[in-house]
Scaffold this active site. Structure first.
Site, PDB file in Angstrom:
ATOM      1  N   HIS A  67       0.829  -1.203   0.000  1.00 49.19           N
ATOM      2  CA  HIS A  67       0.000   0.000   0.000  1.00 49.19           C
ATOM      3  C   HIS A  67       0.867   1.259   0.000  1.00 49.19           C
ATOM      4  O   HIS A  67       0.581   2.236  -0.706  1.00 49.19           O
ATOM      5  CB  HIS A  67      -0.916  -0.035   1.231  1.00 49.19           C
ATOM      6  N   GLU A  70       2.245   1.850  -3.431  1.00 51.00           N
ATOM      7  CA  GLU A  70       1.208   2.414  -4.310  1.00 51.00           C
ATOM      8  C   GLU A  70       1.133   3.933  -4.147  1.00 51.00           C
ATOM      9  O   GLU A  70       1.061   4.674  -5.135  1.00 51.00           O
ATOM     10  CB  GLU A  70      -0.137   1.773  -3.986  1.00 51.00           C
ATOM     11  N   HIS A  71       1.183   4.407  -2.900  1.00 50.56           N
ATOM     12  CA  HIS A  71       1.126   5.841  -2.632  1.00 50.56           C
ATOM     13  C   HIS A  71       2.294   6.577  -3.287  1.00 50.56           C
ATOM     14  O   HIS A  71       2.126   7.693  -3.781  1.00 50.56           O
ATOM     15  CB  HIS A  71       1.178   6.082  -1.120  1.00 50.56           C
ATOM     16  N   GLU A 143      -4.316   8.186   7.218  1.00 57.80           N
ATOM     17  CA  GLU A 143      -5.255   7.298   6.520  1.00 57.80           C
ATOM     18  C   GLU A 143      -5.583   6.076   7.381  1.00 57.80           C
ATOM     19  O   GLU A 143      -6.740   5.654   7.463  1.00 57.80           O
ATOM     20  CB  GLU A 143      -4.651   6.855   5.186  1.00 57.80           C
TER      21      GLU A 143
END
Length: 424
Positions: A67, A70-71, A143
């Site tokens: 994740h 991906e950011h 997040e």
């Protein structure tokens, strides 16, 4: 190129594997202005322990790296951000990370070629520095805290913790604030160089264009890659038994949210047929036309039709039923009673035919959208499946298949209940 054709939906898919191992799927679709491109890598939150195919070194990474990666993919060395670049030319672009894969995509009407070049550029040219990695930790931490406060995310994650003992699917895709603080640029480059090799990726494109045009665009914009051996992933051994039967948590909600989970065995089986049968069973039991839903609705125990999902990978397989109710425990009891009745007496022919046709209708209408087409072809190819087979295998499913799988899979000892209820 290899050509796959399905006459039922009147679609063709062109498949090509490049020398570097990238699997390309092109689905030409006339009479549409929209164009969709999506590239996915088989690297998700469960892939936290593996052997580097080049160095043969065994590596364990912190939770949340897929994740985090991906950011960071959109940030470029010249200071630009590819997401902003794509938005500026009219492309609707984004990315997502799941338990078993990560994907980057855009949908557009105009400026397709410019957007497509940008997609390939940022996916195959990562840029990580100590500074931008540290900066991102704060963003992702926020997040994570946001999802910690989200009842739907929490009730689903808790359902996985109930079902699984050691399988990493029970870990949040984003990781924890503690785990992401252990990530540095070396971690990201190591994982990128392992999992973002073209041989571990699938690129799917759908729109009104010639396959040769897309293939030439790809070859013109792909950097050179040496071949890479298959990645060896290491996963803990998971018990067949569930971890715990239930879990409750109090949050700021007006009405309890719940997940009924059913842990399934990971099997070497005909996954397409299995997925279709399980979807038929779930809708027979609990869609808005089912006896169970109508009774619960009349009693005021449920208002909206539940979300019914079957998810699987190489190391996990489960059924999840999401809904809200003022009394989740009572809904769960009535669900188990309904299952017992259906196991004993079977699902009747009329309900089977209605539901089978409903599932078929969903399959057919999914081919109306270039975005849907590209997504499902990409996802299925990552799992070595032919998307058109779902339509063909649907025809073969008999009521005996459904009732046999109902008896085999819906056992009470493999069921769990996760609830998020209002704070007292």
């Amino acid at each position: 190129m290899e050509i796959l054709e399905n006459k039922t939906v009147k679609e063709k898919a062109y498949l090509e594997e490049l020398e570097n191992g990238l699997k390309v799927i092109i689905v030409p679709k006339e009479n549409t202005n929209k164009k969709m491109a999506i590239i996915g890598t088989k690297f998700g939150s469960i892939d936290n322990h593996f052997i580097n195919p080049k160095t043969k070194e065994e590596i364990t990474i912190p939770d949340g790296v897929a994740h985090f990666l991906e950011h960071k993919m959109f940030e470029q060395a010249d200071g630009s951000n590819s997401l902003d670049t794509l938005t500026a030319i009219g492309a609707d672009a984004n990315a997502y990370t799941t338990n078993d894969h990560t994907a980057y995509y855009f949908e557009t009407i105009d400026n397709f070629e410019e957007a497509f070049r940008e997609l390939l550029n940022y996916v195959f040219h990562p840029y990580y520095t100590d500074e931008n990695v540290e900066k991102e930790k704060g963003i992702i931490a926020q997040e994570i805290k946001m999802y910690d406060d989200d009842p739907i995310s929490k009730v689903f994650l808790n359902s996985l913790k109930c079902m699984y003992n050691l399988c990493p699917v029970r870990i949040d895709v984003a990781g924890t604030v503690e785990s992401i603080n252990k990530i540095n640029k070396e971690t990201l480059y190591n994982c990128y160089n392992t999992f973002y090799h073209p041989s571990n990726m699938v690129l799917a494109v759908c729109g009104n264009f010639k396959p040769e045009y897309i293939l030439n665009l790809i070859k013109e914009n792909m950097p050179y890659y040496e071949k890479q051996e298959e990645i060896k992933r290491i996963y803990p051994s998971e018990k067949e038994e569930i971890c715990k039967a239930s879990m409750q948590e109090e949050m700021e909600v007006s009405i309890p949210a719940f997940v009924i989970g059913i842990k399934d065995r990971v099997e070497n089986t005909d996954i397409i047929k299995k997925e279709l049968i399980l979807n038929i069973i779930l809708n027979c039991i609990f869609d808005e036309n089912s006896e169970l839903f109508k009774k619960l609705y009349e009693e005021g125990l449920i208002i909206l039709e539940p979300d019914l999902e079957y998810e699987y990978s190489d190391i996990y397989s489960q059924i999840s039923i999401f809904a809200s109710s003022k009394n989740p425990e009572k809904v769960f009891e009535k669900f188990k009673q309904t299952i017992q009745d259906k196991v004993k007496n079977g699902i009747d022919e009329k309900t089977f035919n209605r539901t089978k046709n409903k599932i078929y209708g969903r399959l057919i209408t999914s081919y109306n959208s270039p975005a849907q087409i590209a997504r499902i072809f990409m996802r299925d190819k990552l799992n070595n499946l032919n998307t058109f087979d779902y339509i063909e295998r649907w025809k073969d499913i008999k009521i005996e298949d459904v009732n046999n799988m109902l008896k085999e899979k819906f056992k009470e000892e493999r069921m769990i209940l996760s609830v998020v209820k209002p704070k007292e």
